[in-house]
Design a protein around this motif. Structure first.
Motif, PDB file in Angstrom:
ATOM      1  N   ILE A 214       0.775  -1.257  -0.020  1.00  0.00           N
ATOM      2  CA  ILE A 214       0.121  -0.145  -0.090  1.00  0.00           C
ATOM      3  C   ILE A 214       0.912   1.335   0.183  1.00  0.00           C
ATOM      4  N   GLU A 215       0.617   2.085  -0.759  1.00  0.00           N
ATOM      5  CA  GLU A 215       1.171   3.313  -0.701  1.00  0.00           C
ATOM      6  C   GLU A 215       0.275   4.462   0.135  1.00  0.00           C
ATOM      7  N   ILE A 216       0.841   4.902   1.079  1.00  0.00           N
ATOM      8  CA  ILE A 216       0.282   5.392   2.061  1.00  0.00           C
ATOM      9  C   ILE A 216      -0.200   6.874   1.587  1.00  0.00           C
ATOM     10  N   LEU A 217      -1.421   7.444   1.783  1.00  0.00           N
ATOM     11  CA  LEU A 217      -1.733   8.694   1.321  1.00  0.00           C
ATOM     12  C   LEU A 217      -1.917   9.693   2.745  1.00  0.00           C
ATOM     13  N   TYR A 218      -2.507   9.135   3.685  1.00  0.00           N
ATOM     14  CA  TYR A 218      -2.571   9.776   4.831  1.00  0.00           C
ATOM     15  C   TYR A 218      -2.413   9.063   6.205  1.00  0.00           C
ATOM     16  N   CYS A 219      -2.035   9.531   7.162  1.00  0.00           N
ATOM     17  CA  CYS A 219      -1.794   8.906   8.358  1.00  0.00           C
ATOM     18  C   CYS A 219      -2.000   9.718   9.492  1.00  0.00           C
ATOM     19  N   GLY A 220      -3.001   9.235  10.564  1.00  0.00           N
ATOM     20  CA  GLY A 220      -3.405   9.724  11.678  1.00  0.00           C
ATOM     21  C   GLY A 220      -2.391   9.811  12.567  1.00  0.00           C
ATOM     22  N   VAL A 221      -2.304  10.874  13.779  1.00  0.00           N
ATOM     23  CA  VAL A 221      -1.517  10.882  14.707  1.00  0.00           C
ATOM     24  C   VAL A 221      -2.244  10.590  16.033  1.00  0.00           C
ATOM     25  N   CYS A 222      -2.129   9.854  16.594  1.00  0.00           N
ATOM     26  CA  CYS A 222      -2.758   9.065  17.766  1.00  0.00           C
ATOM     27  C   CYS A 222      -1.958   9.273  19.248  1.00  0.00           C
ATOM     28  N   HIS A 223      -2.626   9.582  20.169  1.00  0.00           N
ATOM     29  CA  HIS A 223      -1.887   9.708  21.353  1.00  0.00           C
ATOM     30  C   HIS A 223      -1.138   8.450  21.687  1.00  0.00           C
ATOM     31  N   SER A 224      -1.651   7.425  21.449  1.00  0.00           N
ATOM     32  CA  SER A 224      -0.732   6.039  21.722  1.00  0.00           C
ATOM     33  C   SER A 224       0.599   6.159  20.920  1.00  0.00           C
ATOM     34  N   ASP A 225       0.764   6.928  19.819  1.00  0.00           N
ATOM     35  CA  ASP A 225       1.629   7.038  19.161  1.00  0.00           C
ATOM     36  C   ASP A 225       2.837   7.640  20.180  1.00  0.00           C
ATOM     37  N   LEU A 226       2.663   8.713  20.721  1.00  0.00           N
ATOM     38  CA  LEU A 226       3.311   9.553  21.581  1.00  0.00           C
ATOM     39  C   LEU A 226       4.036   8.598  22.839  1.00  0.00           C
ATOM     40  N   HIS A 227       2.687   7.857  23.446  1.00  0.00           N
ATOM     41  CA  HIS A 227       3.052   7.096  24.755  1.00  0.00           C
ATOM     42  C   HIS A 227       3.978   6.005  24.082  1.00  0.00           C
ATOM     43  N   THR A 228       3.741   5.400  22.952  1.00  0.00           N
ATOM     44  CA  THR A 228       4.737   4.316  22.761  1.00  0.00           C
ATOM     45  C   THR A 228       6.001   4.856  22.481  1.00  0.00           C
TER      46      THR A 228
ATOM     47  N   GLU B 288       1.021  18.393  25.660  1.00  0.00           N
ATOM     48  CA  GLU B 288       0.551  19.682  26.495  1.00  0.00           C
ATOM     49  C   GLU B 288      -0.887  19.645  26.779  1.00  0.00           C
ATOM     50  N   GLY B 289      -1.726  18.743  26.026  1.00  0.00           N
ATOM     51  CA  GLY B 289      -3.030  18.528  26.274  1.00  0.00           C
ATOM     52  C   GLY B 289      -3.934  18.113  25.096  1.00  0.00           C
ATOM     53  N   ASP B 290      -4.821  17.071  25.554  1.00  0.00           N
ATOM     54  CA  ASP B 290      -5.566  16.499  24.269  1.00  0.00           C
ATOM     55  C   ASP B 290      -6.424  17.229  23.759  1.00  0.00           C
ATOM     56  N   MET B 291      -6.238  17.371  22.662  1.00  0.00           N
ATOM     57  CA  MET B 291      -7.070  18.351  21.479  1.00  0.00           C
ATOM     58  C   MET B 291      -8.539  17.654  21.204  1.00  0.00           C
ATOM     59  N   ALA B 292      -9.407  18.517  21.028  1.00  0.00           N
ATOM     60  CA  ALA B 292     -10.827  18.020  20.322  1.00  0.00           C
ATOM     61  C   ALA B 292     -10.744  17.859  18.940  1.00  0.00           C
ATOM     62  N   SER B 293      -9.634  17.225  18.514  1.00  0.00           N
ATOM     63  CA  SER B 293      -9.635  16.610  16.907  1.00  0.00           C
ATOM     64  C   SER B 293      -8.370  16.091  17.020  1.00  0.00           C
ATOM     65  N   ARG B 294      -8.228  15.762  15.678  1.00  0.00           N
ATOM     66  CA  ARG B 294      -6.793  14.653  15.396  1.00  0.00           C
ATOM     67  C   ARG B 294      -6.009  15.465  14.172  1.00  0.00           C
ATOM     68  N   PHE B 295      -4.498  15.197  14.707  1.00  0.00           N
ATOM     69  CA  PHE B 295      -3.689  15.626  13.310  1.00  0.00           C
ATOM     70  C   PHE B 295      -3.730  14.499  12.584  1.00  0.00           C
ATOM     71  N   VAL B 296      -3.611  14.884  11.252  1.00  0.00           N
ATOM     72  CA  VAL B 296      -3.564  13.955   9.944  1.00  0.00           C
ATOM     73  C   VAL B 296      -2.380  14.370   9.017  1.00  0.00           C
ATOM     74  N   ILE B 297      -1.405  13.436   8.985  1.00  0.00           N
ATOM     75  CA  ILE B 297      -0.279  13.695   8.141  1.00  0.00           C
ATOM     76  C   ILE B 297      -0.531  13.360   6.591  1.00  0.00           C
ATOM     77  N   ASP B 298      -0.580  14.545   5.656  1.00  0.00           N
ATOM     78  CA  ASP B 298      -0.540  14.171   4.503  1.00  0.00           C
ATOM     79  C   ASP B 298       0.741  13.696   3.913  1.00  0.00           C
ATOM     80  N   MET B 299       0.820  12.265   3.608  1.00  0.00           N
ATOM     81  CA  MET B 299       1.829  11.521   3.279  1.00  0.00           C
ATOM     82  C   MET B 299       2.676  12.136   2.043  1.00  0.00           C
TER      83      MET B 299
END
Length: 349
Positions: free
Chosen positions: A32-46, A332-343
């Protein structure tokens, strides 16, 4: 397959460009060629090692949307050009009772997370979606409905299924009274999904400063957990509470808010909690439960549900070289939204 991504090389290092090899296609693999990838709080924790020691270099990312570039000889469900998705896991034993019932996340032998885990066959470390390409076995690839906005779909693969699964398990529908603790990346999806299911939804937060945002998502409003008089007025007000807070906190505040036979489901914190007092549970036959993402069939269900009901996470699109700033904001604090990376921004790295 040569590819490039952004990786952490230690628990206290910033993510930097990283060139590595994806495995050659096995018979049942999809490239799969990745087009978009979300940024999850668990990414940071891991990456930080908050949930245990990690192996590095580590490429995070388990909210993946892309297009099929090639398939193994035995692949039947997908063809080149299909729009597809990959979530939090990429393999399991497929033979235990949990896998056979579509609950691969609870595989008796351990599911294989999308990143940071040994591949079931080769033993090499799985690497995630902050990269240009990924190779995944067919059974763990998901179909994206044709009418979906690809740029907003990625967070459904984690934030969506993590909150959808308990809503389904506890049979939320018209007339259900649902509380959502926290209005961050998980919380705002819990609100949207519960509202789309016909539930009456109230956000529970320390203050009411996000009340405008909560109402815009479809919630009745916010119950301030620091307002004792308001808490007393909401005694026995909920059938289900979805707790999305990702740090240690006090569940005793929320237990009296549940009606008899009500359930509080933890989907945010993985780790210790404050000491739990039992009288509210015993006196009201209330329950505390946990829930981990969902199986592949249910993850497909939430994608189809979101497409049908036009439910999307609120997204902030970023370029890959902004990922460290995104991590800083998550800390700094959980946002009421999600970051998404445009790959597409990774093309020249």
């Amino acid at each position: 397959m040569k590819t490039v991504g952004y990786a952490a090389h230690s628990s206290d290092a910033k993510l930097v460009p990283f060139h590595f090899e994806r495995r050659e296609l096995r018979e049942n693999d999809v490239a799969i060629e990745i087009l978009y990838c979300g940024v999850c709080h668990s990414d940071l924790h891991t990456v930080n090692g908050d949930w245990g020691k990690q192996s590095y270099p580590l490429v995070p990312g388990h909210e993946i949307v892309g297009v099929v570039k090639s398939v193994g000889q035995g692949v039947k469900k997908y063809k080149v050009g299909d729009k597809v998705a990959v979530g939090c896991m990429v393999d399991s034993c497929m033979h235990c009772d949990q896998c056979e019932h579509g609950e691969e996340q609870y595989c008796r032998h351990g599911m294989t997370p999308t990143y940071g885990s040994p591949d079931r066959i080769s033993g090499e470390l799985t690497q995630g979606g902050y990269s240009k390409y990924i190779v995944v076995r067919e059974e763990f690839v998901l179909n994206i409905p044709k009418n979906m906005d690809l740029s907003k779909t990625a967070p459904i693969l984690c934030a969506g299924i993590t909150t959808f699964s308990p809503l389904r398990t506890w049979n939320v529908g018209p007339g259900s009274r649902v509380g959502v603790v926290g209005l961050g990346g998980l919380g705002h999806m819990a609100v949207k999904l519960a509202v789309a299911m016909g539930a009456e939804v109230t956000v529970i937060s320390r203050t009411k400063h996000k009340e405008k945002e909560a109402k815009a998502l479809g919630a009745k409003g916010i119950l301030a957990s620091t307002d004792q008089q308001a808490l007393e007025a909401f005694a026995c007000a909920f059938d289900l509470i979805i707790d999305t807070v990702p740090v240690k906190h006090d569940l005793n505040t929320y237990m009296p808010l549940l009606d008899i036979d009500g359930t509080l489901v933890i989907v945010g914190q993985v780790g210790p909690m404050n000491e739990l007092l039992t009288p509210p549970l015993v006196m009201g036959r209330r329950r505390v439960a946990g829930s981990l993402i969902g199986g592949i069939a249910q993850t497909q269900e939430v994608l189809d549900f979101c497409a049908k009901h036009d439910v999307y996470p609120d997204c902030h699109m970023i370029k890959i070289d902004q990922i460290n700033e995104a991590f800083r904001r998550l800390e700094e604090g959980d946002m009421a939204s999600r970051f998404v990376i445009d790959m597409a921004s990774l093309a020249d790295k």
